[in-house]
Write a protein that holds these residues in place. Structure first.
Motif, PDB file in Angstrom:
ATOM      1  N   ARG A 119     131.025 170.722 -76.451  1.00 56.68           N
ATOM      2  CA  ARG A 119     131.118 172.032 -77.099  1.00 56.68           C
ATOM      3  C   ARG A 119     130.394 173.114 -76.305  1.00 56.68           C
ATOM      4  NH1 ARG A 119     128.112 170.988 -81.689  1.00 56.68           N
ATOM      5  NH2 ARG A 119     126.359 171.847 -80.524  1.00 56.68           N
ATOM      6  N   ASP A 120     129.276 172.738 -75.674  1.00 57.31           N
ATOM      7  CA  ASP A 120     128.385 173.763 -75.140  1.00 57.31           C
ATOM      8  C   ASP A 120     128.443 173.969 -73.633  1.00 57.31           C
ATOM      9  OD1 ASP A 120     127.518 174.104 -77.728  1.00 57.31           O
ATOM     10  OD2 ASP A 120     125.784 172.782 -77.496  1.00 57.31           O
ATOM     11  N   LEU A 121     128.808 172.939 -72.869  1.00 58.69           N
ATOM     12  CA  LEU A 121     128.575 173.078 -71.426  1.00 58.69           C
ATOM     13  C   LEU A 121     129.541 174.012 -70.732  1.00 58.69           C
ATOM     14  CD1 LEU A 121     127.226 169.821 -69.863  1.00 58.69           C
ATOM     15  CD2 LEU A 121     126.068 171.757 -70.920  1.00 58.69           C
ATOM     16  N   VAL A 122     130.803 173.942 -71.110  1.00 56.56           N
ATOM     17  CA  VAL A 122     131.823 174.770 -70.462  1.00 56.56           C
ATOM     18  C   VAL A 122     132.679 175.403 -71.547  1.00 56.56           C
ATOM     19  CG1 VAL A 122     133.757 174.794 -68.860  1.00 56.56           C
ATOM     20  CG2 VAL A 122     131.891 173.162 -68.516  1.00 56.56           C
ATOM     21  N   PRO A 123     132.562 176.706 -71.743  1.00 60.55           N
ATOM     22  CA  PRO A 123     133.331 177.325 -72.828  1.00 60.55           C
ATOM     23  C   PRO A 123     134.841 177.060 -72.754  1.00 60.55           C
ATOM     24  CG  PRO A 123     131.674 178.851 -71.969  1.00 60.55           C
ATOM     25  CD  PRO A 123     131.632 177.636 -71.086  1.00 60.55           C
ATOM     26  N   TYR A 124     135.395 177.000 -71.515  1.00 60.53           N
ATOM     27  CA  TYR A 124     136.839 176.787 -71.396  1.00 60.53           C
ATOM     28  C   TYR A 124     137.257 175.435 -71.967  1.00 60.53           C
ATOM     29  CZ  TYR A 124     141.529 176.901 -69.338  1.00 60.53           C
ATOM     30  OH  TYR A 124     142.892 176.907 -69.155  1.00 60.53           O
ATOM     31  N   VAL A 125     136.353 174.476 -71.918  1.00 63.76           N
ATOM     32  CA  VAL A 125     136.628 173.167 -72.506  1.00 63.76           C
ATOM     33  C   VAL A 125     136.150 173.135 -73.965  1.00 63.76           C
ATOM     34  CG1 VAL A 125     136.134 170.683 -72.330  1.00 63.76           C
ATOM     35  CG2 VAL A 125     136.538 172.035 -70.256  1.00 63.76           C
TER      36      VAL A 125
END
Lengths: 150, 150, 150, 150
Positions: free
Chosen positions: B21-27
């Protein structure tokens, strides 16, 4: 394909930009721009944005894969015109170097355009750099009666 | 890996859900949930949403690739704990069938966990269906001193 | 494919062994044997020989690739019968571990059998060992009117 | 790699021809010749022979894969000198067109030469023809202390 470069692409830059923006919101949000569009060649630019960053301060792999995939969609349309129903059948990508937190340029070319399948390769670079950051080979399946004779 | 199944994963479902949820907004925007997490096995669910639809009424390929990629990230963390700096070095995917406009379930397993590289394969299915819609093989490069001895 | 295992393969072990031995001398010399042949599953054994050794005392990659490729040929024939003109369109292999200088067992299964394309994955192991030494995904193009309806 | 072309390959054509002939009999029997060898570029020729023919009168895929694999071995040695223990970690090939029953020319270039991994792409053509018959991306793992700094 010796005469390919002398021929006109079958879709305009403006029309393909609209395809990228409108057809799939998950891809449209990447705000990818068309730099060049030839008859079987393409150059796209994906701007950097905070939402594409991953740990390490680089651009996330899924955004690079989305860019490579849509570049191949453009290659197909550059030869066949609008074929929205062309679909990816395989994509193979090697991530070669850590991208800068900058725009990424994708350069693509068709390796084959058959009756049923098209294959192209796409090289990604951080804007302004010479070395590739990723290299993808993408295969699309073409709707019946849209591909060329093998 | 005969004893692998008797061992505990090195990251919890809750912790890996937070990574996604947090590391890469696109994912992170894909809102992927952790169904199961074992020691070298994983099951994730990506809900359908309008923004993932592509022409033909199916789920766009780039979202499927993002799902396969993050599933492999989870496989690595299930064995090594949090290793945010593990990075994809290659991903190869075959799209096998048109997915239903429904949630997609990814099931992954490690094929190899070495000192420097991890390799896994991920099978995607439309929720509730038996036939795979896509199959990916993903390779990650591990940060020094995190991988196991080859 | 739930009922697949209850159905008979469309080519016998003896007939497919003859295909491997006779059709292409470069493959026939590998002396590959058919261990099991099901309806969409296969198990082959390639004996070790001095001519397959490479520096480091292991089996050369090209022999492993030939084994994976012919295993997929067998998977296709296990469902469609003799289709000599089916051809490989892509093969992607990851070499996972150094093989022992011993026989290699290939286990294959079909991921998809469509009208035009078949996709399978093949896992290679040194005989008597549990961990895979290589994993391949192979795609074949089927002659017209031989594949099933997608 | 801008200065690469001005530098000398670290292995001679004669020395690499001997590597191909002597190291692995299964590959040596293909009688592959070195046409050009640069600093990170290579061109090889595999003569046609009856033993490479497959149904349909074309050159069998496994021989094309062997050619692509050994071309990458040569690319690595063109930069690092003799490194017999460099090994293939992955190979992904697309077969694009039916080859003529003629010699096959492989042209290769390095996409990346890192400390631990090298990646190159190889294009195969029937001798005297312009269109590619196959395109491969090959990754090698380098022995410790042989690769360059990433």
């Amino acid at each position: 394909m010796s005469t390919a470069t002398s021929r006109r692409p079958r879709i305009t830059k403006v029309a393909f930009a609209a395809v990228m923006r409108d057809l799939v919101p998950y891809v449209g949000q990447l705000d990818i721009r068309v730099q060049k569009l030839g008859f079987g060649t393409i150059s796209l630019v994906m701007p950097a944005s905070r939402q594409l960053l991953r740990p390490g301060g680089t651009i996330t792999g899924p955004a690079q894969m989305a860019l490579a995939d849509i570049a191949m969609y453009g290659l197909v349309m550059s030869r066949l015109g609008r074929v929205d129903l062309a679909v990816t059948t395989s994509l193979s990508i090697n991530f070669l170097r850590r991208p800068a937190p900058a725009a990424i340029v994708a350069e693509g070319r068709l390796l084959k355009l058959g009756r049923r399948l098209a294959v192209g390769d796409i090289t990604l670079r951080s804007q302004g750099r010479a070395e590739p950051i990723a290299h993808a080979v993408v295969t699309y399946s073409l709707p019946p009666a849209k591909g060329l004779v093998d």
